[in-house]
Design a protein around this motif. Structure first.
Motif, PDB file in Angstrom:
ATOM      1  N   ALA A  79       5.585   5.870  -2.542  1.00  0.00           N
ATOM      2  CA  ALA A  79       5.097   5.100  -3.691  1.00  0.00           C
ATOM      3  C   ALA A  79       6.220   4.743  -4.657  1.00  0.00           C
ATOM      4  O   ALA A  79       6.106   4.918  -5.861  1.00  0.00           O
ATOM      5  CB  ALA A  79       3.983   5.857  -4.406  1.00  0.00           C
ATOM      6  N   LYS A  80       7.315   4.241  -4.126  1.00  0.00           N
ATOM      7  CA  LYS A  80       8.455   3.862  -4.962  1.00  0.00           C
ATOM      8  C   LYS A  80       8.079   2.700  -5.870  1.00  0.00           C
ATOM      9  O   LYS A  80       7.348   1.803  -5.477  1.00  0.00           O
ATOM     10  CB  LYS A  80       9.638   3.472  -4.087  1.00  0.00           C
ATOM     11  CG  LYS A  80      10.194   4.624  -3.290  1.00  0.00           C
ATOM     12  CD  LYS A  80      11.352   4.185  -2.424  1.00  0.00           C
ATOM     13  CE  LYS A  80      11.840   5.351  -1.597  1.00  0.00           C
ATOM     14  NZ  LYS A  80      12.933   4.983  -0.712  1.00  0.00           N
ATOM     15  N   GLY A  81       8.583   2.759  -7.100  1.00  0.00           N
ATOM     16  CA  GLY A  81       8.301   1.668  -8.021  1.00  0.00           C
ATOM     17  C   GLY A  81       8.570   2.050  -9.459  1.00  0.00           C
ATOM     18  O   GLY A  81       9.451   2.854  -9.745  1.00  0.00           O
ATOM     19  N   THR A  82       7.779   1.478 -10.347  1.00  0.00           N
ATOM     20  CA  THR A  82       7.908   1.707 -11.783  1.00  0.00           C
ATOM     21  C   THR A  82       6.684   2.461 -12.280  1.00  0.00           C
ATOM     22  O   THR A  82       5.556   2.068 -12.000  1.00  0.00           O
ATOM     23  CB  THR A  82       8.029   0.363 -12.535  1.00  0.00           C
ATOM     24  OG1 THR A  82       9.193  -0.316 -12.052  1.00  0.00           O
ATOM     25  CG2 THR A  82       8.153   0.573 -14.031  1.00  0.00           C
ATOM     26  N   ALA A  83       6.927   3.529 -13.002  1.00  0.00           N
ATOM     27  CA  ALA A  83       5.834   4.298 -13.603  1.00  0.00           C
ATOM     28  C   ALA A  83       5.717   3.908 -15.073  1.00  0.00           C
ATOM     29  O   ALA A  83       6.702   3.542 -15.706  1.00  0.00           O
ATOM     30  CB  ALA A  83       6.109   5.789 -13.483  1.00  0.00           C
ATOM     31  N   ARG A  84       4.499   3.995 -15.590  1.00  0.00           N
ATOM     32  CA  ARG A  84       4.277   3.757 -17.014  1.00  0.00           C
ATOM     33  C   ARG A  84       2.926   4.324 -17.394  1.00  0.00           C
ATOM     34  O   ARG A  84       2.060   4.547 -16.556  1.00  0.00           O
ATOM     35  CB  ARG A  84       4.330   2.275 -17.353  1.00  0.00           C
ATOM     36  CG  ARG A  84       3.152   1.478 -16.810  1.00  0.00           C
ATOM     37  CD  ARG A  84       3.200   0.046 -17.318  1.00  0.00           C
ATOM     38  NE  ARG A  84       2.079  -0.735 -16.870  1.00  0.00           N
ATOM     39  CZ  ARG A  84       0.911  -0.830 -17.498  1.00  0.00           C
ATOM     40  NH1 ARG A  84       0.706  -0.152 -18.597  1.00  0.00           N
ATOM     41  NH2 ARG A  84      -0.057  -1.585 -17.032  1.00  0.00           N
ATOM     42  N   GLY A  85       2.752   4.552 -18.677  1.00  0.00           N
ATOM     43  CA  GLY A  85       1.464   4.984 -19.184  1.00  0.00           C
ATOM     44  C   GLY A  85       0.538   3.793 -19.355  1.00  0.00           C
ATOM     45  O   GLY A  85       0.911   2.645 -19.108  1.00  0.00           O
ATOM     46  N   VAL A  86      -0.674   4.058 -19.794  1.00  0.00           N
ATOM     47  CA  VAL A  86      -1.668   3.000 -19.994  1.00  0.00           C
ATOM     48  C   VAL A  86      -1.204   2.006 -21.053  1.00  0.00           C
ATOM     49  O   VAL A  86      -1.366   0.799 -20.902  1.00  0.00           O
ATOM     50  CB  VAL A  86      -3.034   3.617 -20.387  1.00  0.00           C
ATOM     51  CG1 VAL A  86      -4.037   2.540 -20.753  1.00  0.00           C
ATOM     52  CG2 VAL A  86      -3.560   4.487 -19.252  1.00  0.00           C
ATOM     53  N   ALA A  87      -0.613   2.494 -22.132  1.00  0.00           N
ATOM     54  CA  ALA A  87      -0.163   1.635 -23.236  1.00  0.00           C
ATOM     55  C   ALA A  87       1.290   1.977 -23.573  1.00  0.00           C
ATOM     56  O   ALA A  87       1.567   2.665 -24.555  1.00  0.00           O
ATOM     57  CB  ALA A  87      -1.063   1.823 -24.446  1.00  0.00           C
ATOM     58  N   PRO A  88       2.239   1.507 -22.773  1.00  0.00           N
ATOM     59  CA  PRO A  88       3.633   1.937 -22.934  1.00  0.00           C
ATOM     60  C   PRO A  88       4.323   1.467 -24.215  1.00  0.00           C
ATOM     61  O   PRO A  88       5.354   2.013 -24.581  1.00  0.00           O
ATOM     62  CB  PRO A  88       4.323   1.353 -21.702  1.00  0.00           C
ATOM     63  CG  PRO A  88       3.471   0.222 -21.276  1.00  0.00           C
ATOM     64  CD  PRO A  88       2.072   0.600 -21.642  1.00  0.00           C
ATOM     65  N   CYS A  89       3.777   0.502 -24.903  1.00  0.00           N
ATOM     66  CA  CYS A  89       4.451  -0.031 -26.094  1.00  0.00           C
ATOM     67  C   CYS A  89       3.968   0.584 -27.408  1.00  0.00           C
ATOM     68  O   CYS A  89       4.468   0.216 -28.469  1.00  0.00           O
ATOM     69  CB  CYS A  89       4.285  -1.548 -26.139  1.00  0.00           C
ATOM     70  SG  CYS A  89       5.119  -2.358 -24.759  1.00  0.00           S
ATOM     71  N   VAL A  90       3.027   1.504 -27.359  1.00  0.00           N
ATOM     72  CA  VAL A  90       2.504   2.075 -28.601  1.00  0.00           C
ATOM     73  C   VAL A  90       3.469   3.096 -29.197  1.00  0.00           C
ATOM     74  O   VAL A  90       4.337   3.636 -28.520  1.00  0.00           O
ATOM     75  CB  VAL A  90       1.120   2.738 -28.401  1.00  0.00           C
ATOM     76  CG1 VAL A  90       0.104   1.748 -27.884  1.00  0.00           C
ATOM     77  CG2 VAL A  90       1.213   3.946 -27.509  1.00  0.00           C
ATOM     78  N   LYS A  91       3.296   3.345 -30.479  1.00  0.00           N
ATOM     79  CA  LYS A  91       4.020   4.399 -31.190  1.00  0.00           C
ATOM     80  C   LYS A  91       3.159   5.661 -31.145  1.00  0.00           C
ATOM     81  O   LYS A  91       1.933   5.584 -31.113  1.00  0.00           O
ATOM     82  CB  LYS A  91       4.249   4.020 -32.651  1.00  0.00           C
ATOM     83  CG  LYS A  91       4.899   2.675 -32.852  1.00  0.00           C
ATOM     84  CD  LYS A  91       6.326   2.697 -32.440  1.00  0.00           C
ATOM     85  CE  LYS A  91       6.995   1.376 -32.801  1.00  0.00           C
ATOM     86  NZ  LYS A  91       8.223   1.195 -32.084  1.00  0.00           N
ATOM     87  N   LEU A  92       3.797   6.819 -31.171  1.00  0.00           N
ATOM     88  CA  LEU A  92       3.072   8.086 -31.107  1.00  0.00           C
ATOM     89  C   LEU A  92       3.310   8.930 -32.349  1.00  0.00           C
ATOM     90  O   LEU A  92       4.425   9.005 -32.854  1.00  0.00           O
ATOM     91  CB  LEU A  92       3.535   8.903 -29.900  1.00  0.00           C
ATOM     92  CG  LEU A  92       3.193   8.351 -28.533  1.00  0.00           C
ATOM     93  CD1 LEU A  92       3.922   9.136 -27.459  1.00  0.00           C
ATOM     94  CD2 LEU A  92       1.700   8.408 -28.309  1.00  0.00           C
TER      95      LEU A  92
END
Length: 130
Positions: A79-92
């Motif tokens: 499963a090579k590729g790019t990982a990201r969360g559901v909303a990668p641009c949000v501030k935490l």
């Protein structure tokens, strides 16, 4: 990454193995609340008396929700590729209200939620490991 919103009123609270400098353009706030737990058991000891994650649960669930893009990942070559969360641009902003050795106290949870709202948090997502 976008700038921190001007309406943001929060801070990064230092503690055991957590420096305020650990906050950045992604993690813009971090606090911890344990006065209720301490009132219940004044002799309690904490792994990290700070916003720092004690068990990995918080880090794991936060990366699912808001993890940035990470290119070139795989699972043992699959499963090579790019990982990201559901909303990668949000501030935490992280508000630690549970403790691995003692659980939590309702007052700490309520104070943490109140503080998050006062500091300008738009969405509260709670993942409490019991």
């Amino acid at each position: 990454m976008e700038e921190i919103p001007r309406r943001w009123k929060g801070t990064c609270e230092p503690g055991v193995q957590f420096k305020s400098s650990m906050c950045n353009q992604k993690l813009i706030g971090a606090r911890y609340f344990n006065k209720g737990v301490l009132a219940q058991d004044p002799n309690i000891s904490f792994v990290y008396n700070s916003p720092r994650d004690e068990t990995g649960h918080e880090t794991h669930t936060t990366s699912i929700a808001a993890g940035n893009y990470v290119r070139g990942v795989s699972y043992f070559g699959y499963a090579k590729g790019t990982a990201r969360g559901v909303a990668p641009c949000v501030k935490l902003a992280i508000y630690k209200v549970t403790w691995s050795r003692r659980g939590f106290h309702t007052s700490d949870v309520i104070v943490g939620m109140d503080q998050a709202l006062a500091e300008g948090v738009d969405i509260i997502s709670m993942s409490m490991s019991f």
